[in-house]
Design an enzyme around this catalytic site. Structure first.
Site, PDB file in Angstrom:
ATOM      1  N   ARG A 187       2.891 -37.561  13.147  1.00  0.00           N
ATOM      2  CA  ARG A 187       1.755 -36.759  12.565  1.00  0.00           C
ATOM      3  C   ARG A 187       0.108 -36.774  11.904  1.00  0.00           C
ATOM      4  O   ARG A 187      -0.524 -36.099  12.278  1.00  0.00           O
ATOM      5  CB  ARG A 187       2.337 -35.724  11.443  1.00  0.00           C
ATOM      6  CG  ARG A 187       3.613 -34.962  11.391  1.00  0.00           C
ATOM      7  CD  ARG A 187       4.129 -34.337  10.442  1.00  0.00           C
ATOM      8  NE  ARG A 187       3.111 -33.174  10.187  1.00  0.00           N
ATOM      9  CZ  ARG A 187       2.798 -32.752   9.453  1.00  0.00           C
ATOM     10  NH1 ARG A 187       3.327 -32.798   8.153  1.00  0.00           N
ATOM     11  NH2 ARG A 187       1.895 -31.629   9.031  1.00  0.00           N
TER      12      ARG A 187
ATOM     13  N   CYS B  38       4.385 -31.109   5.306  1.00  0.00           N
ATOM     14  CA  CYS B  38       4.432 -31.630   4.556  1.00  0.00           C
ATOM     15  C   CYS B  38       5.445 -31.207   3.091  1.00  0.00           C
ATOM     16  O   CYS B  38       4.812 -30.205   3.369  1.00  0.00           O
ATOM     17  CB  CYS B  38       3.499 -32.697   3.885  1.00  0.00           C
ATOM     18  SG  CYS B  38       3.157 -34.039   5.877  1.00  0.00           S
TER      19      CYS B  38
ATOM     20  N   ARG C 108       3.165 -25.693  -1.431  1.00  0.00           N
ATOM     21  CA  ARG C 108       1.748 -25.558  -1.135  1.00  0.00           C
ATOM     22  C   ARG C 108       1.074 -24.041  -1.600  1.00  0.00           C
ATOM     23  O   ARG C 108       1.868 -23.513  -0.444  1.00  0.00           O
ATOM     24  CB  ARG C 108       2.003 -26.068   0.127  1.00  0.00           C
ATOM     25  CG  ARG C 108       2.228 -27.918   0.522  1.00  0.00           C
ATOM     26  CD  ARG C 108       1.627 -29.168  -0.121  1.00  0.00           C
ATOM     27  NE  ARG C 108       0.177 -29.137   0.552  1.00  0.00           N
ATOM     28  CZ  ARG C 108       0.331 -29.771   1.572  1.00  0.00           C
ATOM     29  NH1 ARG C 108       1.066 -29.796   2.086  1.00  0.00           N
ATOM     30  NH2 ARG C 108      -0.823 -30.085   2.499  1.00  0.00           N
TER      31      ARG C 108
ATOM     32  N   LYS D  74      -7.429 -35.551  12.534  1.00  0.00           N
ATOM     33  CA  LYS D  74      -6.491 -34.907  12.268  1.00  0.00           C
ATOM     34  C   LYS D  74      -7.189 -33.168  11.301  1.00  0.00           C
ATOM     35  O   LYS D  74      -6.245 -32.491  11.752  1.00  0.00           O
ATOM     36  CB  LYS D  74      -5.010 -35.061  11.485  1.00  0.00           C
ATOM     37  CG  LYS D  74      -4.136 -34.240  11.313  1.00  0.00           C
ATOM     38  CD  LYS D  74      -2.789 -35.076  10.445  1.00  0.00           C
ATOM     39  CE  LYS D  74      -3.077 -34.683   9.234  1.00  0.00           C
ATOM     40  NZ  LYS D  74      -2.541 -33.690   8.376  1.00  0.00           N
ATOM     41  N   ASN D  75      -7.621 -33.341  10.016  1.00  0.00           N
ATOM     42  CA  ASN D  75      -7.453 -32.701   9.502  1.00  0.00           C
ATOM     43  C   ASN D  75      -8.984 -31.777   9.571  1.00  0.00           C
ATOM     44  O   ASN D  75      -9.124 -30.135   9.813  1.00  0.00           O
ATOM     45  CB  ASN D  75      -8.198 -32.824   7.785  1.00  0.00           C
ATOM     46  CG  ASN D  75      -6.233 -33.348   7.489  1.00  0.00           C
ATOM     47  OD1 ASN D  75      -5.377 -32.792   7.923  1.00  0.00           O
ATOM     48  ND2 ASN D  75      -6.227 -33.883   6.353  1.00  0.00           N
TER      49      ASN D  75
ATOM     50  N   ASP E   3      -5.192 -38.474  -0.301  1.00  0.00           N
ATOM     51  CA  ASP E   3      -4.296 -38.185   0.488  1.00  0.00           C
ATOM     52  C   ASP E   3      -4.381 -39.690   1.012  1.00  0.00           C
ATOM     53  O   ASP E   3      -3.504 -40.324   1.884  1.00  0.00           O
ATOM     54  CB  ASP E   3      -4.937 -37.999   2.494  1.00  0.00           C
ATOM     55  CG  ASP E   3      -4.488 -36.265   2.105  1.00  0.00           C
ATOM     56  OD1 ASP E   3      -5.388 -35.770   3.225  1.00  0.00           O
ATOM     57  OD2 ASP E   3      -3.937 -35.938   1.526  1.00  0.00           O
TER      58      ASP E   3
HETATM   59  C1  EPZ Z   1      -5.648 -30.482   2.897  1.00  0.00           C
HETATM   60  O1  EPZ Z   1      -4.970 -29.316   2.441  1.00  0.00           O
HETATM   61  C2  EPZ Z   1      -4.669 -31.238   4.088  1.00  0.00           C
HETATM   62  N1  EPZ Z   1      -4.537 -30.760   5.064  1.00  0.00           N
HETATM   63  C3  EPZ Z   1      -4.250 -32.185   3.367  1.00  0.00           C
HETATM   64  O2  EPZ Z   1      -3.752 -33.488   3.635  1.00  0.00           O
HETATM   65  C4  EPZ Z   1      -4.831 -32.567   2.302  1.00  0.00           C
HETATM   66  O3  EPZ Z   1      -4.150 -33.699   1.080  1.00  0.00           O
HETATM   67  C5  EPZ Z   1      -5.168 -31.170   0.904  1.00  0.00           C
HETATM   68  O4  EPZ Z   1      -6.369 -30.702   1.712  1.00  0.00           O
HETATM   69  C6  EPZ Z   1      -6.484 -31.654  -0.272  1.00  0.00           C
HETATM   70  O5  EPZ Z   1      -7.594 -32.496   0.009  1.00  0.00           O
HETATM   71  C7  EPZ Z   1      -5.408 -30.131   5.922  1.00  0.00           C
HETATM   72  O6  EPZ Z   1      -6.826 -30.433   5.928  1.00  0.00           O
HETATM   73  C8  EPZ Z   1      -4.191 -30.042   6.979  1.00  0.00           C
HETATM   74  P1  EPZ Z   1      -6.292 -27.562  -0.649  1.00  0.00           P
HETATM   75  P2  EPZ Z   1      -4.642 -28.100   1.741  1.00  0.00           P
HETATM   76  O7  EPZ Z   1      -5.413 -26.159  -0.565  1.00  0.00           O
HETATM   77  O8  EPZ Z   1      -5.885 -27.037   2.478  1.00  0.00           O
HETATM   78  C9  EPZ Z   1      -3.791 -25.618  -4.486  1.00  0.00           C
HETATM   79  C10 EPZ Z   1      -2.500 -35.032   4.858  1.00  0.00           C
HETATM   80  O9  EPZ Z   1      -1.790 -35.802   4.112  1.00  0.00           O
HETATM   81  N2  EPZ Z   1      -3.931 -24.553  -3.301  1.00  0.00           N
HETATM   82  O10 EPZ Z   1      -7.015 -28.073  -1.067  1.00  0.00           O
HETATM   83  O11 EPZ Z   1      -3.244 -27.157   2.273  1.00  0.00           O
HETATM   84  C11 EPZ Z   1      -2.364 -26.667  -3.375  1.00  0.00           C
HETATM   85  O12 EPZ Z   1      -1.830 -27.023  -4.257  1.00  0.00           O
HETATM   86  C12 EPZ Z   1      -2.425 -33.558   4.026  1.00  0.00           C
HETATM   87  O13 EPZ Z   1      -3.911 -34.937   5.511  1.00  0.00           O
HETATM   88  C13 EPZ Z   1      -3.518 -23.621  -4.375  1.00  0.00           C
HETATM   89  O14 EPZ Z   1      -2.988 -23.851  -5.419  1.00  0.00           O
HETATM   90  O15 EPZ Z   1      -4.972 -28.013   0.531  1.00  0.00           O
HETATM   91  C14 EPZ Z   1      -3.418 -27.782  -4.836  1.00  0.00           C
HETATM   92  O16 EPZ Z   1      -3.056 -28.421  -5.334  1.00  0.00           O
HETATM   93  C15 EPZ Z   1      -1.756 -33.263   3.334  1.00  0.00           C
HETATM   94  N3  EPZ Z   1      -3.488 -21.948  -3.658  1.00  0.00           N
HETATM   95  C16 EPZ Z   1      -4.618 -28.260  -4.370  1.00  0.00           C
HETATM   96  O17 EPZ Z   1      -4.551 -26.567  -4.763  1.00  0.00           O
HETATM   97  C17 EPZ Z   1      -3.879 -21.719  -2.490  1.00  0.00           C
HETATM   98  O18 EPZ Z   1      -3.676 -21.270  -2.079  1.00  0.00           O
HETATM   99  C18 EPZ Z   1      -5.969 -27.765  -3.033  1.00  0.00           C
HETATM  100  O19 EPZ Z   1      -5.002 -27.883  -2.035  1.00  0.00           O
HETATM  101  C19 EPZ Z   1      -4.363 -23.477  -2.121  1.00  0.00           C
HETATM  102  C20 EPZ Z   1      -4.139 -25.015  -2.230  1.00  0.00           C
END
Ligand code: EPZ
Length: 417
Positions: free
Chosen positions: A396, A116, A121, A22-23, A304
């Site tokens: 989803r 979610c 986020r 999915k991701n 996840d």
């Molecule tokens: C991706 O989300 C995945 N979603 C998430 O899966 C997954 O939990 C996450 O990566 C971490 O592995 C998709 O790929 C669509 P991040 P993403 O940016 O990209 C902080 C699922 O269940 N951050 O790696 O949004 C953020 O708050 C979903 O399939 C900032 O601070 O996650 C978090 O604490 C849920 N500023 C950390 O970084 C930013 O600009 C990691 O977030 C971006 C992120």
């Protein structure tokens, strides 16, 4: 609305075939608009998020056809249209339209993502990257407006290791003038999958999967055909369900290396594991030892899988500690598990889980992985029926969930709520 009904206590037995990630899919679909001709994606998962993305591209004039697990996207006649509202608001990963449209049109108007809601986020690192490439980015009434006279390659250091920011910047940088270096990049397999697609389109990306990614911008990219990698989180969820029900399940169509952290923790607690080239067999045991788990960025234990793992750890003897160092508050499944008799205490970033049998209850999914955790918990309960509402969240992330579980011998069905 629907709910899932689970009459548990039956060990899962048999084989489950894992679908495309999915991701990956929800980054590969927007990436296709960077090409000047048709992109074909194989091994596509049949998920509501994927359907929303095909809606978004059609809104822009792309020709999208979807047959089974194959999607054909012809972006030839795509136009730049502001999307402050509409389908973009249905999912968080709609933010990939920012990088894709900036790359193709040097402009975009995208409504802030939904998706979610386990914690805020932020997208500040995405915006930092776009501004470094020469875009101006403003937030006007809940829609992000991006515009660049031209995109120029830049050196970008991510303050936070972010999957989304790494992919989004990669999308825009493939059409920038000159070279871009992303430092402190995320290393998830889905990032490599997107880089593989872009390189098949004629991009020049090196280092995806490491903390430093180099991108040489191209003025034009062409269509290609790409098969999506298997979904390591879906695979991990079924592995955990097999262990929790003391079953014996072959998880087929996986890349075992993508599941190394989970496999190691399952073995540590006493689960039987047999690794083959493209599948993993999970053999449940009657007794499991308690363990400590730390959810980290890849290749660490996946955040996840943190909530599904919580359900398994309720089946261990003794007290386990599961900490999430990616998200600070991804524990909304804990009160729902408590309704099933789980003895879990949340302290800061950690859940302290005391092994204890669960009982049937009416529970609510608050996000897709929390929903998966509740399904796994229900599968361990032999007396009574567990009812899980919020099935739309689960749909989803898990296609064919009920069919797959029933084929593995579970007594699970959907019912109108
Ligand atoms: C991706 O989300 C995945 N979603 C998430 O899966 C997954 O939990 C996450 O990566 C971490 O592995 C998709 O790929 C669509 P991040 P993403 O940016 O990209 C902080 C699922 O269940 N951050 O790696 O949004 C953020 O708050 C979903 O399939 C900032 O601070 O996650 C978090 O604490 C849920 N500023 C950390 O970084 C930013 O600009 C990691 O977030 C971006 C992120």
């Amino acid at each position: 609305m629907e709910k899932l009904m689970i009459s548990g206590g039956r060990p899962l037995q048999g084989t489950v075939t894992i679908s495309g990630a999915k991701n990956s899919a929800i980054a590969l679909i927007p990436a296709a608009i960077l090409a000047e001709s048709e992109v074909i994606l194989d091994n596509l998962p049949l998920l509501s998020d994927v359907a929303v993305y095909s809606e978004i591209l059609e809104e822009l004039g792309a020709n999208v056809s979807w047959e089974g697990n194959q999607m054909r996207i012809d972006p030839t006649h795509i136009i730049s249209l502001p999307m402050p509202n509409g389908p973009v608001k249905k999912l968080r990963a709609s933010y990939y339209m920012m990088g894709a449209m900036l790359g193709r049109f040097k402009e975009a108007v995208i409504g802030l993502p939904g998706g979610c809601n386990f914690e805020p986020r932020p997208i500040d690192q995405h915006i930092k990257g776009f501004e470094a490439l020469g875009a101006t980015v403003t937030n006007e009434h809940g829609a992000i407006h991006l515009h660049a006279k031209e995109l120029k390659g830049a050196k970008i250091y991510l303050d936070v290791v972010s999957v989304g920011a790494t992919i989004n910047i990669m999308l825009a940088a493939t059409r920038a003038k000159g070279s871009t270096i992303i430092e402190n990049a995320a290393k998830e397999p889905e990032i490599i999958d997107v880089a593989t697609l872009l390189n098949s389109m004629g991009a020049s990306i090196k280092g995806a999967g490491t903390e430093t990614i180099r991108i040489e911008g191209k003025s034009e990219l062409r269509g290609c055909r790409h098969s999506i990698i298997p979904d390591r989180i879906q695979a991990g969820t079924y592995m955990i369900a097999a262990a929790a029900t003391r079953g014996n399940v072959l998880i087929d169509n996986v890349i075992p290396k993508h599941l190394e952290a989970l496999t190691a923790k399952l073995i540590e607690m006493g689960v039987g594991i047999e690794e083959l080239d493209e599948s993993i067999r999970v053999i449940g045991k009657q007794n499991y030892g308690s363990i400590d788990v730390k959810a980290l960025v890849y290749p660490g234990f996946a955040t996840d899988l943190q909530s599904p793992m919580t359900s398994l750890l309720t089946q261990a003897d003794g007290v386990s500690v599961l900490s999430d160092f990616v998200y600070s508050n991804r524990f909304k499944h804990v009160p729902e598990l408590a309704r099933m008799g789980a003895k879990i205490r949340v302290e800061g970033r950690s859940a302290i889980i005391e092994g204890h049998p669960l009982n049937a209850a009416k529970v609510k999914a608050t996000d897709l992985r929390a929903g998966a955790a509740l399904v796994i918990a229900g599968l361990t309960v032999s007396e009574g029926i567990t009812e899980v509402t919020g099935v739309e969240f689960i749909d989803r992330g898990y296609d064919h969930l009920v069919t797959n579980l029933r084929e593995l011998g579970a007594d699970v069905w959907r019912q109108n709520d």
